[in-house]
Design a protein around this motif. Structure first.
Motif, PDB file in Angstrom:
ATOM      1  N   SER A  20      -8.540   2.404  -0.493  1.00  0.00           N
ATOM      2  CA  SER A  20      -7.887   1.147  -0.109  1.00  0.00           C
ATOM      3  C   SER A  20      -8.006   0.114  -1.223  1.00  0.00           C
ATOM      4  O   SER A  20      -7.108  -0.697  -1.413  1.00  0.00           O
ATOM      5  CB  SER A  20      -8.458   0.613   1.199  1.00  0.00           C
ATOM      6  OG  SER A  20      -9.775   0.173   1.030  1.00  0.00           O
ATOM      7  N   ASN A  32      -7.987   5.273   8.404  1.00  0.00           N
ATOM      8  CA  ASN A  32      -7.803   3.840   8.126  1.00  0.00           C
ATOM      9  C   ASN A  32      -7.464   3.096   9.391  1.00  0.00           C
ATOM     10  O   ASN A  32      -6.778   3.509  10.228  1.00  0.00           O
ATOM     11  CB  ASN A  32      -6.683   3.622   7.113  1.00  0.00           C
ATOM     12  CG  ASN A  32      -7.109   4.081   5.726  1.00  0.00           C
ATOM     13  OD1 ASN A  32      -8.292   4.119   5.421  1.00  0.00           O
ATOM     14  ND2 ASN A  32      -6.152   4.446   4.905  1.00  0.00           N
ATOM     15  N   SER A  46      -3.285   4.111   1.138  1.00  0.00           N
ATOM     16  CA  SER A  46      -3.584   4.342   2.547  1.00  0.00           C
ATOM     17  C   SER A  46      -3.342   5.824   2.818  1.00  0.00           C
ATOM     18  O   SER A  46      -2.290   6.353   2.496  1.00  0.00           O
ATOM     19  CB  SER A  46      -2.666   3.479   3.409  1.00  0.00           C
ATOM     20  OG  SER A  46      -2.850   3.788   4.755  1.00  0.00           O
ATOM     21  N   LYS A  95       1.366   5.144   1.094  1.00  0.00           N
ATOM     22  CA  LYS A  95       0.894   6.114   2.085  1.00  0.00           C
ATOM     23  C   LYS A  95       0.845   7.476   1.417  1.00  0.00           C
ATOM     24  O   LYS A  95       1.840   7.944   0.885  1.00  0.00           O
ATOM     25  CB  LYS A  95       1.812   6.124   3.300  1.00  0.00           C
ATOM     26  CG  LYS A  95       1.747   4.828   4.055  1.00  0.00           C
ATOM     27  CD  LYS A  95       2.423   4.902   5.375  1.00  0.00           C
ATOM     28  CE  LYS A  95       2.249   3.543   6.036  1.00  0.00           C
ATOM     29  NZ  LYS A  95       2.382   3.598   7.450  1.00  0.00           N
ATOM     30  N   LYS A 107       0.836  -1.206   0.000  1.00  0.00           N
ATOM     31  CA  LYS A 107       0.000   0.000   0.000  1.00  0.00           C
ATOM     32  C   LYS A 107       0.865   1.248   0.000  1.00  0.00           C
ATOM     33  O   LYS A 107       1.928   1.279   0.593  1.00  0.00           O
ATOM     34  CB  LYS A 107      -0.897   0.031   1.239  1.00  0.00           C
ATOM     35  CG  LYS A 107      -2.136  -0.787   1.078  1.00  0.00           C
ATOM     36  CD  LYS A 107      -3.167  -0.364   2.078  1.00  0.00           C
ATOM     37  CE  LYS A 107      -4.460  -1.063   1.714  1.00  0.00           C
ATOM     38  NZ  LYS A 107      -5.591  -0.485   2.339  1.00  0.00           N
TER      39      LYS A 107
END
Length: 125
Positions: free
Chosen positions: A104, A125, A109, A27, A25
């Motif tokens: 997501s 999240n 994220s 950020k 993921k």
């Protein structure tokens, strides 16, 4: 004042195709801009809230978003500025409640939300 109907007829999320190649993921920061318009007709008023912006990872833009909410209100408050402020705040909060799910699924994220240059909310999240 009574809300007759509230819909999100326009929901867009454009993600950089290179992001799909990453397995972890990302950020990111969500940078939001907003616009509100009010259209009156007899005792019904339509409030249109547009929320748009970019999603960045460090200094790289990885996605764009655009969401539009249309709310029809019966007998709204007379002060147009307060009406805009009320619905803008309400719709931004509503968007922030479901935006993390959208992101997501795209492997993003959110670390922070920035609305018109101000930190709006921490990561949900």
């Amino acid at each position: 004042m009574r809300e007759i109907e509230s819909i999100w007829p326009f929901q867009e999320l454009f993600v950089d195709p290179e992001l799909a190649l990453k397995t972890e993921k990302v950020k990111a920061t969500v940078n939001l801009k907003t616009a509100v318009s009010v259209k009156k007709a007899e005792n019904l008023t339509t409030v249109i809230v547009e929320i748009f912006g970019s999603i960045t990872e460090e200094k790289r833009q990885i996605a764009n978003i655009r969401f539009v909410n249309v709310t029809i209100v019966e007998n709204p408050i007379k002060n147009r500025k307060k009406l805009k402020e009320k619905f803008l705040k309400k719709r931004v909060e509503e968007l922030l409640s479901f935006l993390p799910d959208y992101l997501s699924r795209a492997g993003i994220s959110v670390e922070k939300y920035i609305e018109n240059g101000n930190l709006t909310a921490p990561d949900k999240n």
